[in-house]
Design an enzyme around this catalytic site. Structure first.
Site, PDB file in Angstrom:
ATOM      1  N   ARG A 186       7.483  24.169 -22.850  1.00 49.51           N
ATOM      2  CA  ARG A 186       8.118  22.876 -22.287  1.00 49.51           C
ATOM      3  C   ARG A 186       9.443  23.231 -21.564  1.00 49.51           C
ATOM      4  O   ARG A 186      10.245  24.354 -22.277  1.00 49.51           O
ATOM      5  CB  ARG A 186       8.411  21.735 -23.237  1.00 49.51           C
ATOM      6  CG  ARG A 186       7.079  20.897 -23.411  1.00 49.51           C
ATOM      7  CD  ARG A 186       6.609  20.236 -22.378  1.00 49.51           C
ATOM      8  NE  ARG A 186       5.596  19.182 -22.632  1.00 49.51           N
ATOM      9  CZ  ARG A 186       4.388  19.664 -22.447  1.00 49.51           C
ATOM     10  NH1 ARG A 186       3.876  20.744 -21.954  1.00 49.51           N
ATOM     11  NH2 ARG A 186       3.335  18.682 -22.775  1.00 49.51           N
TER      12      ARG A 186
ATOM     13  N   HIS B 205       3.384  24.251 -13.820  1.00 49.40           N
ATOM     14  CA  HIS B 205       2.907  23.477 -14.964  1.00 49.40           C
ATOM     15  C   HIS B 205       1.491  23.303 -14.826  1.00 49.40           C
ATOM     16  O   HIS B 205       0.810  22.308 -14.768  1.00 49.40           O
ATOM     17  CB  HIS B 205       3.527  22.186 -15.354  1.00 49.40           C
ATOM     18  CG  HIS B 205       3.471  21.452 -16.435  1.00 49.40           C
ATOM     19  ND1 HIS B 205       4.400  20.662 -17.257  1.00 49.40           N
ATOM     20  CD2 HIS B 205       2.397  21.600 -17.364  1.00 49.40           C
ATOM     21  CE1 HIS B 205       4.103  20.377 -18.252  1.00 49.40           C
ATOM     22  NE2 HIS B 205       2.753  20.881 -18.600  1.00 49.40           N
TER      23      HIS B 205
HETATM   24  P1  NDP Z   1       0.679  23.203 -32.052  1.00 50.44           P
HETATM   25  O1  NDP Z   1       1.161  21.839 -32.703  1.00 50.44           O
HETATM   26  O2  NDP Z   1      -0.666  23.467 -32.720  1.00 50.44           O
HETATM   27  O3  NDP Z   1       1.550  24.346 -32.541  1.00 50.44           O
HETATM   28  C1  NDP Z   1       3.166  24.326 -32.363  1.00 50.44           C
HETATM   29  C2  NDP Z   1       3.481  25.680 -32.943  1.00 50.44           C
HETATM   30  O4  NDP Z   1       5.014  25.629 -32.911  1.00 50.44           O
HETATM   31  C3  NDP Z   1       3.257  25.910 -34.568  1.00 50.44           C
HETATM   32  O5  NDP Z   1       3.038  27.071 -34.844  1.00 50.44           O
HETATM   33  C4  NDP Z   1       4.596  25.431 -35.175  1.00 50.44           C
HETATM   34  O6  NDP Z   1       4.864  25.987 -36.536  1.00 50.44           O
HETATM   35  C5  NDP Z   1       5.647  25.931 -34.334  1.00 50.44           C
HETATM   36  N1  NDP Z   1       6.996  25.192 -34.204  1.00 50.44           N
HETATM   37  C6  NDP Z   1       7.122  23.905 -34.136  1.00 50.44           C
HETATM   38  N2  NDP Z   1       8.534  23.571 -34.405  1.00 50.44           N
HETATM   39  C7  NDP Z   1       8.883  24.699 -34.678  1.00 50.44           C
HETATM   40  C8  NDP Z   1      10.400  25.150 -35.227  1.00 50.44           C
HETATM   41  N3  NDP Z   1      11.209  24.169 -35.097  1.00 50.44           N
HETATM   42  N4  NDP Z   1      10.355  26.255 -35.326  1.00 50.44           N
HETATM   43  C9  NDP Z   1       9.676  27.070 -35.303  1.00 50.44           C
HETATM   44  N5  NDP Z   1       8.183  26.923 -35.066  1.00 50.44           N
HETATM   45  C10 NDP Z   1       8.120  25.650 -34.726  1.00 50.44           C
HETATM   46  O7  NDP Z   1       0.636  23.083 -30.560  1.00 50.44           O
HETATM   47  P2  NDP Z   1      -0.174  23.846 -29.560  1.00 50.44           P
HETATM   48  O8  NDP Z   1      -0.289  25.118 -29.747  1.00 50.44           O
HETATM   49  O9  NDP Z   1      -1.403  23.127 -29.138  1.00 50.44           O
HETATM   50  O10 NDP Z   1       0.556  23.370 -27.987  1.00 50.44           O
HETATM   51  C11 NDP Z   1       1.971  24.018 -28.025  1.00 50.44           C
HETATM   52  C12 NDP Z   1       2.800  23.470 -26.745  1.00 50.44           C
HETATM   53  O11 NDP Z   1       2.248  23.989 -25.732  1.00 50.44           O
HETATM   54  C13 NDP Z   1       2.663  21.856 -26.679  1.00 50.44           C
HETATM   55  O12 NDP Z   1       3.212  21.280 -27.791  1.00 50.44           O
HETATM   56  C14 NDP Z   1       2.952  21.764 -25.277  1.00 50.44           C
HETATM   57  O13 NDP Z   1       4.241  21.503 -25.062  1.00 50.44           O
HETATM   58  C15 NDP Z   1       2.561  23.224 -24.553  1.00 50.44           C
HETATM   59  N6  NDP Z   1       1.646  23.037 -23.660  1.00 50.44           N
HETATM   60  C16 NDP Z   1       1.778  23.331 -22.284  1.00 50.44           C
HETATM   61  C17 NDP Z   1       0.771  23.377 -21.405  1.00 50.44           C
HETATM   62  C18 NDP Z   1       0.983  23.632 -20.010  1.00 50.44           C
HETATM   63  O14 NDP Z   1       0.180  23.831 -19.303  1.00 50.44           O
HETATM   64  N7  NDP Z   1       2.229  24.370 -19.921  1.00 50.44           N
HETATM   65  C19 NDP Z   1      -0.461  22.987 -21.675  1.00 50.44           C
HETATM   66  C20 NDP Z   1      -0.833  22.590 -23.322  1.00 50.44           C
HETATM   67  C21 NDP Z   1       0.219  22.588 -24.002  1.00 50.44           C
HETATM   68  P3  NDP Z   1       3.973  25.580 -37.823  1.00 50.44           P
HETATM   69  O15 NDP Z   1       2.527  26.351 -37.495  1.00 50.44           O
HETATM   70  O16 NDP Z   1       4.551  26.127 -38.698  1.00 50.44           O
HETATM   71  O17 NDP Z   1       3.733  24.052 -37.790  1.00 50.44           O
HETATM   72  C1  OXD Z   2      -0.320  19.758 -22.063  1.00 51.76           C
HETATM   73  C2  OXD Z   2       0.303  20.132 -20.816  1.00 51.76           C
HETATM   74  O1  OXD Z   2       0.650  19.316 -22.885  1.00 51.76           O
HETATM   75  O2  OXD Z   2      -0.639  20.031 -19.977  1.00 51.76           O
HETATM   76  O3  OXD Z   2      -1.382  19.595 -22.246  1.00 51.76           O
HETATM   77  O4  OXD Z   2       1.582  20.298 -20.597  1.00 51.76           O
END
Ligand code: NDP
Ligand code: OXD
Length: 314
Positions: free
Chosen positions: A229, A277
């Site tokens: 993000r 994005h």
């Molecule tokens: P998940 O919830 O599956 O994974 C999030 C990961 O981030 C986990 O490993 C979590 O740790 C880690 N995390 C969260 N907070 C912290 C922190 N404070 N310190 C360290 N690690 C942290 O999310 P997804 O993988 O499904 O998606 C990730 C992000 O990708 C979404 O939230 C979205 O913002 C972005 N996204 C962007 C898209 C785009 O087109 N650009 C499309 C889809 C998603 P833990 O495993 O320990 O919980």
């Molecule tokens: C998502 C994105 O969060 O597209 O899936 O950013």
């Protein structure tokens, strides 16, 4: 009744897919007339302000993206479970984008693009992937898949997450205690964290300054690749780091302000790759069935899956 509440996306393909997947579902879009007391389910992406707070009989809210910051930041958020997208199609799209960017930096494609424009035939020395250290911030659904595919290509891959993990072939670091060591061994930093109060502005001057400066291609690394993000990145700090050589390249799919303003320095910066994005689009053809299945589970009294933990913020 099921309400679709989107802004910035076209309703057409979503409505069509819902009609195919669940012909009996009573579906309305937010721009149609509906009785708010009849809405049991809502699927939202940047829904209009105030709309979600006016659904007194809501039972489940669906995020049409994997990220849920667009919901959790709202003032009108009802107290019902939020189900987010976890879907192989979306995961593969993200992995494609991440691998594309990592390979572009590794294989020095931006330099060859410039050479081509100059009509210059200039082969560059090319190290093997196993000489390059990729670090993935966020080892959730998306980060883990990207990390595993990059490791399969031969890169030395590490990951960083909140909780401790063990993943075959990936060096796992976690929490504040593991962050500096993780950064110090990273030539290409991939950011797939969610936007939460804890991760706001995490990609800043201090963090960038801790990335490895002894990479095998010192003129190309360190590089960052952010598809998490825009709220994760301090954009002035990224530009300063690029301009003073602390950072050698950036691939950015997400920005503090989207669409990226016309006067952003990122557009013309020679070391920056901008995409709008699109790293992993939510494709109705892939996602709608998961929503319909979740409604079926709920109506059978089976537990929901992929529920957002509001306390953690993701
Ligand atoms: P998940 O919830 O599956 O994974 C999030 C990961 O981030 C986990 O490993 C979590 O740790 C880690 N995390 C969260 N907070 C912290 C922190 N404070 N310190 C360290 N690690 C942290 O999310 P997804 O993988 O499904 O998606 C990730 C992000 O990708 C979404 O939230 C979205 O913002 C972005 N996204 C962007 C898209 C785009 O087109 N650009 C499309 C889809 C998603 P833990 O495993 O320990 O919980
Ligand atoms: C998502 C994105 O969060 O597209 O899936 O950013």
């Amino acid at each position: 009744m099921f309400l679709l509440a989107l802004t910035g996306w076209d309703y057409g393909p979503w409505v069509e897919r819902f009609r195919q997947a669940a012909p009996d579902l009573q579906l309305v879009t937010h721009d149609q007339d509906y009785d708010p007391t009849e809405i049991k389910y809502v699927a939202a992406w940047n829904a209009p302000d105030g709309l979600l707070g006016n659904l007194p009989n809501l039972e489940i809210m669906f995020s049409l993206g994997a990220g849920v910051d667009h919901l959790l930041k709202r003032d009108d958020l009802p107290d019902v479970p939020i189900v987010r997208v976890v879907n192989d199609d979306l995961t593969m799209r993200m992995t494609e984008w991440v691998v594309l960017q990592v390979l572009m930096h590794h294989r020095q494609q931006r330099a060859y693009d410039a050479f081509q424009r100059e009509g210059k035939w200039e082969p560059l020395w090319q190290p093997a992937a196993d000489a390059v250290r990729v670090g993935v911030m966020g080892l959730g659904v998306l980060g883990r898949d990207a990390a595993e595919k990059l490791a399969a290509l031969g890169f030395q891959v590490a990951g960083w997450s909140r909780s401790e993990k063990q993943i075959a072939g990936i060096d796992c670091f976690s929490g504040e205690a593991g962050l500096d060591e993780f950064l110090a061994r990273t030539d290409i930093l991939v950011v797939l964290l969610p936007s939460t109060p804890d991760t706001a502005g995490i990609i800043d001057k201090a963090l960038l300054g801790k990335l490895a400066q002894d990479g095998v291609l010192p003129q190309r690394f360190p590089a960052i690749v952010n598809a998490g993000r825009g709220a994760l990145q301090n954009e002035d700090d990224i530009l300063d780091a690029l301009n003073n050589g602390v950072l050698r390249a950036a691939s950015l799919d997400v920005f503090q302000q989207e669409p990226l303003p016309e006067d952003s320095a990122f557009w013309q910066h020679p070391l920056v790759t901008v995409t709008p994005h699109i790293a992993a689009d939510s494709d109705p053809a892939a996602i709608v069935e998961g929503i319909v299945e979740a409604i079926d589970r709920h109506e059978r009294d089976d537990p929901l899956i992929n529920i957002v933990d509001r306390g953690r913020g993701y």
